[in-house]
Motif scaffolding. Structure first.
Motif, PDB file in Angstrom:
ATOM      1  N   LEU A   1       0.831  -1.209   0.000  1.00  0.00           N
ATOM      2  CA  LEU A   1       0.000   0.000   0.000  1.00  0.00           C
ATOM      3  C   LEU A   1       0.863   1.256   0.000  1.00  0.00           C
ATOM      4  O   LEU A   1       0.555   2.241  -0.678  1.00  0.00           O
ATOM      5  CB  LEU A   1      -0.918   0.008   1.221  1.00  0.00           C
ATOM      6  N   ALA A   2       1.970   1.205   0.751  1.00  0.00           N
ATOM      7  CA  ALA A   2       2.884   2.353   0.788  1.00  0.00           C
ATOM      8  C   ALA A   2       3.513   2.589  -0.582  1.00  0.00           C
ATOM      9  O   ALA A   2       3.672   3.727  -1.025  1.00  0.00           O
ATOM     10  CB  ALA A   2       3.960   2.135   1.840  1.00  0.00           C
ATOM     11  N   ASP A   3       3.857   1.503  -1.267  1.00  0.00           N
ATOM     12  CA  ASP A   3       4.442   1.647  -2.606  1.00  0.00           C
ATOM     13  C   ASP A   3       3.459   2.296  -3.570  1.00  0.00           C
ATOM     14  O   ASP A   3       3.845   3.093  -4.430  1.00  0.00           O
ATOM     15  CB  ASP A   3       4.866   0.271  -3.136  1.00  0.00           C
ATOM     16  N   LEU A   4       2.172   1.960  -3.420  1.00  0.00           N
ATOM     17  CA  LEU A   4       1.153   2.586  -4.270  1.00  0.00           C
ATOM     18  C   LEU A   4       1.017   4.070  -3.949  1.00  0.00           C
ATOM     19  O   LEU A   4       0.756   4.891  -4.829  1.00  0.00           O
ATOM     20  CB  LEU A   4      -0.208   1.902  -4.062  1.00  0.00           C
TER      21      LEU A   4
ATOM     22  N   ILE B   1      -1.043   9.620   6.483  1.00  0.00           N
ATOM     23  CA  ILE B   1      -2.297   9.273   5.816  1.00  0.00           C
ATOM     24  C   ILE B   1      -2.441   7.762   5.712  1.00  0.00           C
ATOM     25  O   ILE B   1      -3.495   7.191   6.016  1.00  0.00           O
ATOM     26  CB  ILE B   1      -2.359   9.916   4.415  1.00  0.00           C
ATOM     27  N   LEU B   2      -1.358   7.096   5.306  1.00  0.00           N
ATOM     28  CA  LEU B   2      -1.402   5.655   5.114  1.00  0.00           C
ATOM     29  C   LEU B   2      -1.672   4.904   6.415  1.00  0.00           C
ATOM     30  O   LEU B   2      -2.474   3.969   6.455  1.00  0.00           O
ATOM     31  CB  LEU B   2      -0.078   5.176   4.502  1.00  0.00           C
ATOM     32  N   LEU B   3      -1.015   5.311   7.507  1.00  0.00           N
ATOM     33  CA  LEU B   3      -1.175   4.607   8.779  1.00  0.00           C
ATOM     34  C   LEU B   3      -2.497   4.945   9.457  1.00  0.00           C
ATOM     35  O   LEU B   3      -3.048   4.122  10.196  1.00  0.00           O
ATOM     36  CB  LEU B   3      -0.011   4.955   9.712  1.00  0.00           C
TER      37      LEU B   3
ATOM     38  N   HIS C   1      12.243  11.594   6.467  1.00  0.00           N
ATOM     39  CA  HIS C   1      11.771  10.404   5.782  1.00  0.00           C
ATOM     40  C   HIS C   1      11.812   9.232   6.758  1.00  0.00           C
ATOM     41  O   HIS C   1      12.710   9.124   7.589  1.00  0.00           O
ATOM     42  CB  HIS C   1      12.634  10.083   4.551  1.00  0.00           C
ATOM     43  N   HIS C   2      10.846   8.356   6.614  1.00  0.00           N
ATOM     44  CA  HIS C   2      10.710   7.225   7.538  1.00  0.00           C
ATOM     45  C   HIS C   2      10.277   5.994   6.757  1.00  0.00           C
ATOM     46  O   HIS C   2       9.519   6.079   5.802  1.00  0.00           O
ATOM     47  CB  HIS C   2       9.647   7.517   8.616  1.00  0.00           C
ATOM     48  N   GLY C   3      10.770   4.851   7.201  1.00  0.00           N
ATOM     49  CA  GLY C   3      10.295   3.602   6.638  1.00  0.00           C
ATOM     50  C   GLY C   3       9.313   2.952   7.581  1.00  0.00           C
ATOM     51  O   GLY C   3       9.288   3.247   8.773  1.00  0.00           O
ATOM     52  N   LEU C   4       8.510   2.051   7.057  1.00  0.00           N
ATOM     53  CA  LEU C   4       7.572   1.322   7.901  1.00  0.00           C
ATOM     54  C   LEU C   4       8.322   0.269   8.710  1.00  0.00           C
ATOM     55  O   LEU C   4       9.176  -0.435   8.171  1.00  0.00           O
ATOM     56  CB  LEU C   4       6.515   0.632   7.037  1.00  0.00           C
TER      57      LEU C   4
END
Length: 216
Positions: free
Chosen positions: A34-37, A48-50, A82-85
Motif C-alpha cells: 500500500l505504501a508503494d502505491l 495518511i497511510l497509517l 523520511h521514515h520507513g515502515l
C-alpha cells in the motif's frame, strides 16, 4: 509547491489508488505494498497511510498502527524527514476486501483535497520535525491504541488531515488538524470518564444488591 501542482498530484494519486482497488490480488495487500502505491514514504503520506485503516473497524489494526504512529512521532520529534515502515507493520496483510476499502478511503481523501488544500501559511507546515506536530501525533496514537468506544475515528481523521497538510505545505489545514485533535482528546477523555462513572455506579448497585444476601 504551486497550487496547480498540488491539485494535479492529488488527482493523479487518487486515480492510481482507485485503479489499484479494482485490480487487487486474491490474497490482498500488505501495508508495504500500500505504501508503494501511495508514493514516497514522507511523513505526510505515512501519516495518511497509517491513519486511514484506523477509520475502519478492522480487528487488531488500531493497536498495531497506533504503535507505529508512536514510532513516527518519535522520528518527527528528532526532525527526520523520511521514515520507513517498521517490519512488523510493513508485513501486516489486509484481505482483498479491507485493502479495497482502505484504497478507496485514501482515494477519496486525496480527491477531496481539490480546491481547499494548497500551499499557504507555509512556515506552519514546512518543517515536519516540529515538536508540536510530533506531540499531537503521539497523543492521537495513544487514543487509537486505547480501548475507547468509537475512539479511533476522530484521531485518525485528525492525523489524515495533518498528513494532507504536510504533503501540500498547508499551514491552515495543519491548524485545523490540531483543532480536530483537541476535539478527539475531549471526546476520548469524556467517554473514559463516563465509563468510569457508570462502572462505579454499576459496582455500587451490585454491592447494594448483594449485601443483604451476604449478611443474611
Amino acid at each position: 509547491m504551486s497550487e496547480a501542482n498540488t491539485h494535479a498530484r492529488g488527482l493523479r494519486l487518487a486515480w492510481r489508488l482507485r485503479r489499484a482497488s479494482c485490480r487487487l490480488p486474491e490474497q490482498g495487500l500488505t501495508l508495504r505494498e500500500l505504501a508503494d502505491l501511495h508514493g514516497p514514504a514522507a511523513p505526510g503520506s505515512l501519516l495518511i497511510l497509517l491513519a486511514a485503516p484506523c477509520l475502519l473497524p478492522i480487528p487488531g489494526v488500531g493497536t498495531v498502527l497506533g504503535l507505529s504512529l508512536l514510532t513516527l512521532a518519535a522520528g518527527l520529534w528528532r526532525g527526520r524527514s523520511h521514515h520507513g515502515l517498521p517490519e512488523r507493520v510493513a508485513h501486516l496483510n489486509l484481505s482483498a476486501d479491507w485493502a479495497r476499502r482502505v484504497l478507496r478511503v485514501l482515494a477519496q481523501c486525496h480527491g477531496a483535497t481539490e480546491g481547499w488544500v494548497k500551499a499557504r501559511m507555509g512556515p506552519g507546515a514546512a518543517n515536519p520535525g516540529r515538536r508540536w506536530l510530533s506531540a499531537i501525533v503521539a497523543l492521537m496514537a495513544v487514543l487509537i491504541v486505547l480501548p475507547i468506544p468509537f475512539g479511533n475515528f476522530l484521531p485518525a481523521l485528525s492525523l489524515m488531515l495533518a498528513g494532507l497538510a504536510l504533503t501540500a505545505r498547508d499551514g491552515l489545514a495543519l491548524m485545523a488538524s490540531y483543532a480536530l485533535a483537541a476535539l478527539s482528546t475531549a471526546f476520548g477523555v469524556g467517554v473514559s470518564l463516563l465509563g468510569l462513572f457508570w462502572g462505579g455506579e454499576l459496582l455500587g448497585w451490585l454491592g447494594n444488591w448483594l449485601s443483604p444476601g451476604l449478611i443474611s
